[in-house]
Every structure is written in structure tokens, then in C-alpha cells.
Design a protein around this motif. Structure first.
Motif, PDB file in Angstrom:
ATOM      1  N   SER A  11       1.517   5.598   0.224  1.00  0.00           N
ATOM      2  CA  SER A  11       2.516   4.537   0.354  1.00  0.00           C
ATOM      3  C   SER A  11       3.430   4.840   1.530  1.00  0.00           C
ATOM      4  O   SER A  11       3.918   5.965   1.660  1.00  0.00           O
ATOM      5  N   ALA A  40      -7.870  -6.458  -0.720  1.00  0.00           N
ATOM      6  CA  ALA A  40      -6.582  -6.659  -1.364  1.00  0.00           C
ATOM      7  C   ALA A  40      -6.792  -7.472  -2.633  1.00  0.00           C
ATOM      8  O   ALA A  40      -7.786  -8.198  -2.749  1.00  0.00           O
ATOM      9  N   THR A  92      -1.708  -3.767   3.028  1.00  0.00           N
ATOM     10  CA  THR A  92      -1.836  -3.221   1.678  1.00  0.00           C
ATOM     11  C   THR A  92      -3.163  -3.629   1.070  1.00  0.00           C
ATOM     12  O   THR A  92      -3.487  -4.818   0.983  1.00  0.00           O
ATOM     13  N   GLN A 119      -6.188   3.968  -1.862  1.00  0.00           N
ATOM     14  CA  GLN A 119      -5.183   2.909  -1.835  1.00  0.00           C
ATOM     15  C   GLN A 119      -4.188   3.128  -0.707  1.00  0.00           C
ATOM     16  O   GLN A 119      -3.666   4.235  -0.524  1.00  0.00           O
ATOM     17  N   THR A 121      -0.624   1.357   0.510  1.00  0.00           N
ATOM     18  CA  THR A 121       0.434   0.420   0.140  1.00  0.00           C
ATOM     19  C   THR A 121       1.545   0.478   1.170  1.00  0.00           C
ATOM     20  O   THR A 121       2.074   1.553   1.453  1.00  0.00           O
ATOM     21  N   SER A 123       5.200  -1.075   2.177  1.00  0.00           N
ATOM     22  CA  SER A 123       6.354  -1.826   1.666  1.00  0.00           C
ATOM     23  C   SER A 123       7.218  -2.322   2.823  1.00  0.00           C
ATOM     24  O   SER A 123       7.301  -1.685   3.877  1.00  0.00           O
TER      25      SER A 123
END
Length: 124
Positions: A11, A40, A92, A119, A121, A123
Motif C-alpha cells: 500500500s 481491479a 489499485t 495486491q 493499493t 490511496s
């Protein structure tokens, strides 16, 4: 049976960077092409980047051109890296490494092996 081992997801905030790795060096055969796809939630799997292990030629999807770079390890067969810079929330997704004995292609069914996915991610 080849095993593609992915690492490097995580992330980050928008504008950040991540580096993914895909290692299938223990497989006795050499792949002709390796690449990264992403998916996604609620969207189709998308080809993001590929690299020919024979001549190093690359492909990038329009959404990542200029921001992402795929490269191969010249000393370690069946190993590729994916440098992702200037990440955006739209990046993402679950990122999958793929490998094929054929030429690089957008057709998912022609890729012989897939990793488990890592994954990413981003933000805002």
C-alpha cells in the motif's frame, strides 16, 4: 510445472512507487515472454506490460506508459521486475505475473503460467 513467485506489492499513497518481482528461475525451460496483468474489483483482467526474454522488446498499456518499467534479469532466467512510479489510485488492483513459451500476446489463454497475484493499493 513452473512456479511464478511474486513479491513487492503493498500500500502506498498517490505519487509513490513500488517494485514488483516475479521469479520463476527454478523452472528448467526458458519462457519466451513474461509480463504483468492486473485486475481491479469489478473489472476485466488487463495486460499492463510485457517483455520478450529473447530480444528485450517491451509493451506497455496506455494507462501506464511513462510511469511503469518492466525489465528482465540478465543473470537469472525467467525473472522480471516491474518498477511502478507516480502511482495513482486507479492503479489499485491485484497484479499477476504471467509467462508464456509463445510470443508476447494480449490473449490471456495463451499464457502458460500465472502467479498467485500480489495486491497493490494506492490511496489518494
Amino acid at each position: 510445472q513452473a512456479q511464478l513467485v511474486e513479491s513487492g506489492g503493498g500500500s502506498v499513497q498517490a505519487g509513490g512507487s513500488l517494485r514488483l518481482s516475479c521469479d520463476a528461475s527454478t523452472y528448467y525451460l526458458s519462457f519466451a515472454c513474461m509480463g504483468w496483468f492486473r485486475q481491479a474489483p469489478g473489472k476485466e483482467r488487463e495486460r499492463v506490460a510485457t517483455i520478450s526474454t529473447r530480444d528485450g522488446s517491451t509493451y506497455y498499456g496506455d494507462s501506464v506508459k511513462g510511469r511503469f518499467t518492466i525489465s528482465r534479469d540478465s543473470a537469472k532466467k525467467n525473472t522480471v521486475y516491474f518498477e511502478m512510479n507516480s502511482l495513482k489510485p486507479d492503479d489499485t488492483a491485484m497484479y499477476y505475473c504471467a509467462a508464456t513459451f509463445s510470443v508476447c500476446t494480449v490473449v490471456a489463454e495463451r499464457w502458460n503460467y500465472w502467479g498467485q497475484g500480489t495486491q497493490v493499493t494506492v490511496s489518494s
